[in-house]
Design a protein around this motif. Structure first.
Motif, PDB file in Angstrom:
ATOM      1  N   HIS A   1       7.647   6.803  -4.961  1.00 33.64           N
ATOM      2  CA  HIS A   1       6.468   7.019  -5.802  1.00 33.64           C
ATOM      3  C   HIS A   1       5.746   8.284  -5.326  1.00 33.64           C
ATOM      4  O   HIS A   1       5.700   8.566  -4.118  1.00 33.64           O
ATOM      5  CB  HIS A   1       5.547   5.798  -5.694  1.00 33.64           C
ATOM      6  N   PRO A   2       5.167   9.084  -6.228  1.00 33.82           N
ATOM      7  CA  PRO A   2       4.498  10.321  -5.805  1.00 33.82           C
ATOM      8  C   PRO A   2       3.444  10.127  -4.718  1.00 33.82           C
ATOM      9  O   PRO A   2       3.297  10.986  -3.829  1.00 33.82           O
ATOM     10  CB  PRO A   2       3.860  10.834  -7.101  1.00 33.82           C
ATOM     11  N   THR A   3       2.713   9.016  -4.743  1.00 31.37           N
ATOM     12  CA  THR A   3       1.706   8.781  -3.706  1.00 31.37           C
ATOM     13  C   THR A   3       2.364   8.526  -2.351  1.00 31.37           C
ATOM     14  O   THR A   3       1.843   8.935  -1.306  1.00 31.37           O
ATOM     15  CB  THR A   3       0.801   7.595  -4.093  1.00 31.37           C
ATOM     16  N   VAL A   4       3.517   7.861  -2.343  1.00 31.63           N
ATOM     17  CA  VAL A   4       4.247   7.637  -1.099  1.00 31.63           C
ATOM     18  C   VAL A   4       4.787   8.963  -0.567  1.00 31.63           C
ATOM     19  O   VAL A   4       4.698   9.253   0.635  1.00 31.63           O
ATOM     20  CB  VAL A   4       5.395   6.622  -1.300  1.00 31.63           C
TER      21      VAL A   4
ATOM     22  N   VAL B   1      14.309   4.387   6.238  1.00 29.98           N
ATOM     23  CA  VAL B   1      13.280   3.411   5.907  1.00 29.98           C
ATOM     24  C   VAL B   1      13.722   2.687   4.645  1.00 29.98           C
ATOM     25  O   VAL B   1      14.030   3.325   3.631  1.00 29.98           O
ATOM     26  CB  VAL B   1      11.909   4.065   5.673  1.00 29.98           C
ATOM     27  N   VAL B   2      13.763   1.363   4.723  1.00 32.23           N
ATOM     28  CA  VAL B   2      14.133   0.531   3.583  1.00 32.23           C
ATOM     29  C   VAL B   2      12.927  -0.308   3.197  1.00 32.23           C
ATOM     30  O   VAL B   2      12.260  -0.881   4.068  1.00 32.23           O
ATOM     31  CB  VAL B   2      15.324  -0.385   3.935  1.00 32.23           C
ATOM     32  N   THR B   3      12.630  -0.387   1.913  1.00 29.89           N
ATOM     33  CA  THR B   3      11.603  -1.299   1.431  1.00 29.89           C
ATOM     34  C   THR B   3      12.261  -2.407   0.620  1.00 29.89           C
ATOM     35  O   THR B   3      13.297  -2.207  -0.029  1.00 29.89           O
ATOM     36  CB  THR B   3      10.562  -0.589   0.553  1.00 29.89           C
ATOM     37  N   THR B   4      11.671  -3.599   0.686  1.00 30.03           N
ATOM     38  CA  THR B   4      12.043  -4.678  -0.222  1.00 30.03           C
ATOM     39  C   THR B   4      10.863  -4.913  -1.168  1.00 30.03           C
ATOM     40  O   THR B   4       9.755  -4.447  -0.915  1.00 30.03           O
ATOM     41  CB  THR B   4      12.361  -5.972   0.543  1.00 30.03           C
ATOM     42  N   GLY B   5      11.101  -5.641  -2.245  1.00 29.09           N
ATOM     43  CA  GLY B   5      10.007  -5.916  -3.169  1.00 29.09           C
ATOM     44  C   GLY B   5       9.877  -4.856  -4.244  1.00 29.09           C
ATOM     45  O   GLY B   5      10.810  -4.099  -4.524  1.00 29.09           O
ATOM     46  N   THR B   6       8.701  -4.771  -4.833  1.00 27.32           N
ATOM     47  CA  THR B   6       8.505  -3.953  -6.033  1.00 27.32           C
ATOM     48  C   THR B   6       8.032  -2.527  -5.766  1.00 27.32           C
ATOM     49  O   THR B   6       8.121  -1.678  -6.653  1.00 27.32           O
ATOM     50  CB  THR B   6       7.480  -4.642  -6.955  1.00 27.32           C
TER      51      THR B   6
ATOM     52  N   ASN C   1       0.833  -1.203   0.000  1.00 34.28           N
ATOM     53  CA  ASN C   1       0.000   0.000   0.000  1.00 34.28           C
ATOM     54  C   ASN C   1       0.871   1.257   0.000  1.00 34.28           C
ATOM     55  O   ASN C   1       1.664   1.476   0.923  1.00 34.28           O
ATOM     56  CB  ASN C   1      -0.922  -0.022   1.222  1.00 34.28           C
ATOM     57  N   LEU C   2       0.722   2.071  -1.026  1.00 33.45           N
ATOM     58  CA  LEU C   2       1.548   3.268  -1.170  1.00 33.45           C
ATOM     59  C   LEU C   2       1.311   4.262  -0.033  1.00 33.45           C
ATOM     60  O   LEU C   2       2.253   4.851   0.507  1.00 33.45           O
ATOM     61  CB  LEU C   2       1.257   3.932  -2.514  1.00 33.45           C
ATOM     62  N   GLY C   3       0.053   4.451   0.343  1.00 39.86           N
ATOM     63  CA  GLY C   3      -0.251   5.399   1.410  1.00 39.86           C
ATOM     64  C   GLY C   3       0.326   4.963   2.739  1.00 39.86           C
ATOM     65  O   GLY C   3       0.829   5.796   3.513  1.00 39.86           O
ATOM     66  N   ASN C   4       0.245   3.660   3.037  1.00 41.61           N
ATOM     67  CA  ASN C   4       0.826   3.155   4.274  1.00 41.61           C
ATOM     68  C   ASN C   4       2.336   3.370   4.306  1.00 41.61           C
ATOM     69  O   ASN C   4       2.912   3.719   5.341  1.00 41.61           O
ATOM     70  CB  ASN C   4       0.520   1.660   4.430  1.00 41.61           C
ATOM     71  N   ALA C   5       2.989   3.139   3.172  1.00 36.66           N
ATOM     72  CA  ALA C   5       4.438   3.343   3.117  1.00 36.66           C
ATOM     73  C   ALA C   5       4.786   4.806   3.406  1.00 36.66           C
ATOM     74  O   ALA C   5       5.739   5.105   4.137  1.00 36.66           O
ATOM     75  CB  ALA C   5       4.979   2.922   1.757  1.00 36.66           C
TER      76      ALA C   5
END
Length: 262
Positions: A157-160, A147-152, A128-132
């Motif tokens: 992203h603009p929404t994040v 903050v590190v993300t894994t995955g795709t 979820n972009l908003g949660n991120a």
């Protein structure tokens, strides 16, 4: 029959030409608060617009006098129609800007630097972009290293960035593979883990959170040094991701953490 001269082409305001020149290479800051935070934390902002410049500066007088002078020199007023054409969802403040994304090398260096005095938050395959974005805002508020993300999911992203209110510039935000995570003990949140209330989370911890739907990936679980559980009433399946991060960072801050630098 009268002869007509050549059709005149409406001129593009200079600020919109600057916007178009930078749009592909920059991060969109959507709204007054995103621009305010980005400026506070050192973002390079080549262009900023407002549908109501006087109103935006009045907001700065009330909420952000520390950046009011910079906003005065930066904001250009454009017609509301022109502003709405620059963003996917017009913000109530009718402010938008473009900022230069921090160099990846600088973020990676910040994440890898030791000794580390504040944790790194790891979002394992978030969806979820908003949660991120909300998590990045939380991490910045607690003074987390990054903050590190894994995955795709792209954490820029603009929404994040909209969900993070411009606070991507207050902490190191990057996407990595599990094998590339920064050094430090991994405390991964899992319903089968040890109750967090009996633990003291170290300042150099990597605090890892799986997705709400599928939990931790096999790779992250194998990398974890400790599995940690948040208190939860029986038959409640999960907390919202941002809520889980907030509870965990608060527990860390309440058990001997170094206060964020003001």
């Amino acid at each position: 029959m009268t002869e007509s001269g050549p059709q005149s082409v409406p001129s593009v305001p200079p600020v919109l030409s600057v916007w178009r020149r930078h749009a592909d290479a920059c991060v969109l800051l959507d709204g007054f608060h995103a621009l305010k935070h980005a400026l506070r934390f050192g973002a390079e902002v080549p262009v900023a617009v407002a549908g109501d410049r006087a109103g935006a500066l009045a907001l700065a007088d009330e909420l952000a006098p520390d950046v009011r002078e910079r906003l005065d020199g930066l904001l250009a007023e454009v017609a509301h129609e022109a502003y709405a054409g620059l963003v996917a969802r017009p913000h109530p403040t009718a402010v938008a800007a473009l900022a230069v994304r921090p160099p990846r090398a600088a973020n990676l260096a910040a994440l890898a630097r030791t000794p580390r005095r504040t944790p790194v938050v790891v979002l394992d395959q978030p969806r979820n972009l908003g949660n991120a974005g909300a998590v990045i805002r939380l991490a910045a508020g607690f003074g987390a290293t990054g903050v590190v993300t894994t995955g795709t999911l792209d954490p820029w992203h603009p929404t994040v960035v909209r969900g993070g209110a411009g606070l991507h510039f207050a902490t190191a935000v990057e996407r990595l593979e599990v094998a590339e995570l920064p050094p430090g003990p991994v405390f991964a949140l899992d319903p089968e883990g040890e109750d967090i209330r009996g633990l003291k989370l170290p300042d150099d911890a990597l605090l890892a959170f799986g997705s709400e739907r599928s939990g931790l990936s096999r790779e992250l679980r194998a990398r974890a040094d400790h599995l940690v559980a948040l208190p939860m009433r029986p038959q409640v399946s999960s907390y919202n991701l941002a809520t889980s991060v907030a509870m965990t960072l608060y527990h860390w801050s309440a058990t001997g953490a170094v206060p964020p630098v003001s």
